[in-house]
Design an enzyme around this catalytic site. Structure first.
Site, PDB file in Angstrom:
ATOM      1  N   PRO A   2       0.810  -1.217   0.000  1.00 36.03           N
ATOM      2  CA  PRO A   2       0.000   0.000   0.000  1.00 36.03           C
ATOM      3  C   PRO A   2       0.848   1.273   0.000  1.00 36.03           C
ATOM      4  O   PRO A   2       1.615   1.507   0.922  1.00 36.03           O
ATOM      5  CB  PRO A   2      -0.808  -0.106   1.292  1.00 36.03           C
ATOM      6  CG  PRO A   2      -0.628  -1.506   1.782  1.00 36.03           C
ATOM      7  CD  PRO A   2       0.680  -1.965   1.238  1.00 36.03           C
ATOM      8  N   GLU A   3       0.728   2.029  -1.060  1.00 34.85           N
ATOM      9  CA  GLU A   3       1.330   3.356  -1.134  1.00 34.85           C
ATOM     10  C   GLU A   3       0.179   4.358  -1.157  1.00 34.85           C
ATOM     11  O   GLU A   3      -0.963   3.980  -0.896  1.00 34.85           O
ATOM     12  CB  GLU A   3       2.212   3.482  -2.392  1.00 34.85           C
ATOM     13  CG  GLU A   3       3.303   2.421  -2.449  1.00 34.85           C
ATOM     14  CD  GLU A   3       4.191   2.516  -3.688  1.00 34.85           C
ATOM     15  OE1 GLU A   3       4.359   3.623  -4.223  1.00 34.85           O
ATOM     16  OE2 GLU A   3       4.708   1.480  -4.124  1.00 34.85           O
ATOM     17  N   HIS A  89      -3.853 -14.258  10.373  1.00 32.95           N
ATOM     18  CA  HIS A  89      -3.175 -12.977  10.185  1.00 32.95           C
ATOM     19  C   HIS A  89      -3.963 -11.811  10.774  1.00 32.95           C
ATOM     20  O   HIS A  89      -3.534 -10.665  10.700  1.00 32.95           O
ATOM     21  CB  HIS A  89      -2.947 -12.714   8.695  1.00 32.95           C
ATOM     22  CG  HIS A  89      -2.216 -13.810   7.997  1.00 32.95           C
ATOM     23  ND1 HIS A  89      -1.001 -14.292   8.444  1.00 32.95           N
ATOM     24  CD2 HIS A  89      -2.515 -14.550   6.905  1.00 32.95           C
ATOM     25  CE1 HIS A  89      -0.596 -15.267   7.645  1.00 32.95           C
ATOM     26  NE2 HIS A  89      -1.497 -15.449   6.705  1.00 32.95           N
ATOM     27  N   ARG A 108       2.813 -10.107   7.199  1.00 30.99           N
ATOM     28  CA  ARG A 108       4.204 -10.022   7.661  1.00 30.99           C
ATOM     29  C   ARG A 108       4.393  -9.214   8.932  1.00 30.99           C
ATOM     30  O   ARG A 108       5.515  -9.067   9.408  1.00 30.99           O
ATOM     31  CB  ARG A 108       5.078  -9.464   6.542  1.00 30.99           C
ATOM     32  CG  ARG A 108       5.309 -10.507   5.489  1.00 30.99           C
ATOM     33  CD  ARG A 108       6.192 -10.044   4.368  1.00 30.99           C
ATOM     34  NE  ARG A 108       5.809 -10.747   3.161  1.00 30.99           N
ATOM     35  CZ  ARG A 108       6.142 -10.376   1.948  1.00 30.99           C
ATOM     36  NH1 ARG A 108       6.855  -9.311   1.754  1.00 30.99           N
ATOM     37  NH2 ARG A 108       5.741 -11.073   0.915  1.00 30.99           N
TER      38      ARG A 108
END
Length: 270
Positions: A2-3, A89, A108
DNA sequence: CAATCGTCCTGCGGGC
DNA sequence: TGCCCGCAGGACGATT
């Protein structure tokens, strides 16, 4: 990952879905990604209304009516998804009226969700970032002025420097250099006026087009409804090592710049 | 002082 | 087939 366009997409969607809603229930499945104790996190968010949503750089802010805010960085694999089943997650679950749910997930676990006072949040947002590439005061003149202070820096890593410019990451920095036909390793001081303008135009056009497409899904990115962003079909260099350049047909090259993979066309990016 | 390196984490792909 | 190694990456802190 995500940018700016991906976080903006999530912000716009959450605005429609949870703004004005009251958090009825909170569950923390993995405390690692939050900055306060689980009891504190729950007591400060449960029963509180979502006041507004904001984005600064790649950060998402969920302002609460209590005077606190949730500062969220999704980093590489963070997701904010509605009405999914929690999995391994999933770190935090917010429940709203009518069994509506917002899940905060991160494969992550590089990201975070910080509970801070809104004034503390504002301080962080105002101090630590360069201008927003889509804001009105980010003019070509302003960009040129900022570049003059960084003459020795390489253009591509500089575009990714959040203190220089907000919200640009590895994908869009590469795409911008391709658009401007500029080699990612070019020292800023060697850029001609036309090239500076092309980099500027590239930033604006690519950011706007990517937001329109709902962002880019590489890696894990999905929008609030779990859908992929369509801009991936319009990427020109990112992840295209060894393939033919769409513009000139030369072989796309990959190099490392400050530890980050960088793809570019050695023939038409000079 | 500025640039670069190691670190966090986990899934996946390459190699044998 | 299955295991192991290494890689990917944003941003921060440490180092050169």
């Amino acid at each position: 990952m995500p940018e700016l366009p991906e976080v903006e997409t999530i912000k716009l969607q959450l605005e429609k879905r949870i703004k004005g809603e009251t958090i009825r229930g909170v569950e923390v499945l993995n405390p690692r990604l939050i900055n306060v104790s689980v009891p504190k996190f729950i007591s400060k968010t449960k029963g509180v209304k979502i006041k507004s949503l904001r984005r600064r750089a790649k950060l998402l802010v969920i302002d609460l009516s209590s005077g606190d805010s949730l500062l969220v960085h999704l980093k590489l694999t963070g997701l904010l998804i509605m009405d999914q089943k929690p999995d391994k997650h999933t770190s935090v679950i917010f429940e709203f009226e009518g069994s509506k749910k917002l899940l905060y997930k991160d494969l992550r676990k590089f990201g975070y969700m910080k509970l801070l006072s809104t004034s503390q949040t504002d301080k962080i947002l105002n101090k630590e970032f360069g201008p927003e590439p889509l804001s009105k005061d980010f003019t070509p003149e302003k960009f040129k002025e900022l570049l003059l202070k960084k003459k020795k820096a390489k253009i591509k890593p500089l575009l990714m420097d959040q203190k220089f410019l907000a919200g640009i990451g590895n994908i869009y920095a590469q795409e911008t250099c391709f658009y401007a036909k500029v080699n990612p390793e070019r020292k800023v001081g060697t850029l001609e006026n036309g090239e500076v303008k092309d980099v500027y135009d590239g930033l604006r056009k690519i950011m706007n087009a990517a937001i329109k497409s709902g962002g880019t899904s590489v890696d894990a990115y999905r929008d609030v409804d779990g859908r992929e962003g369509n801009f991936i079909t319009r990427l020109k260099v990112y992840g295209r090592e060894g393939q033919e350049c769409f513009r000139c047909g030369a072989k796309i090259k990959a190099i490392k710049l400050s530890g980050r993979t960088t793809c570019f066309c050695p023939k038409c990016q000079r």
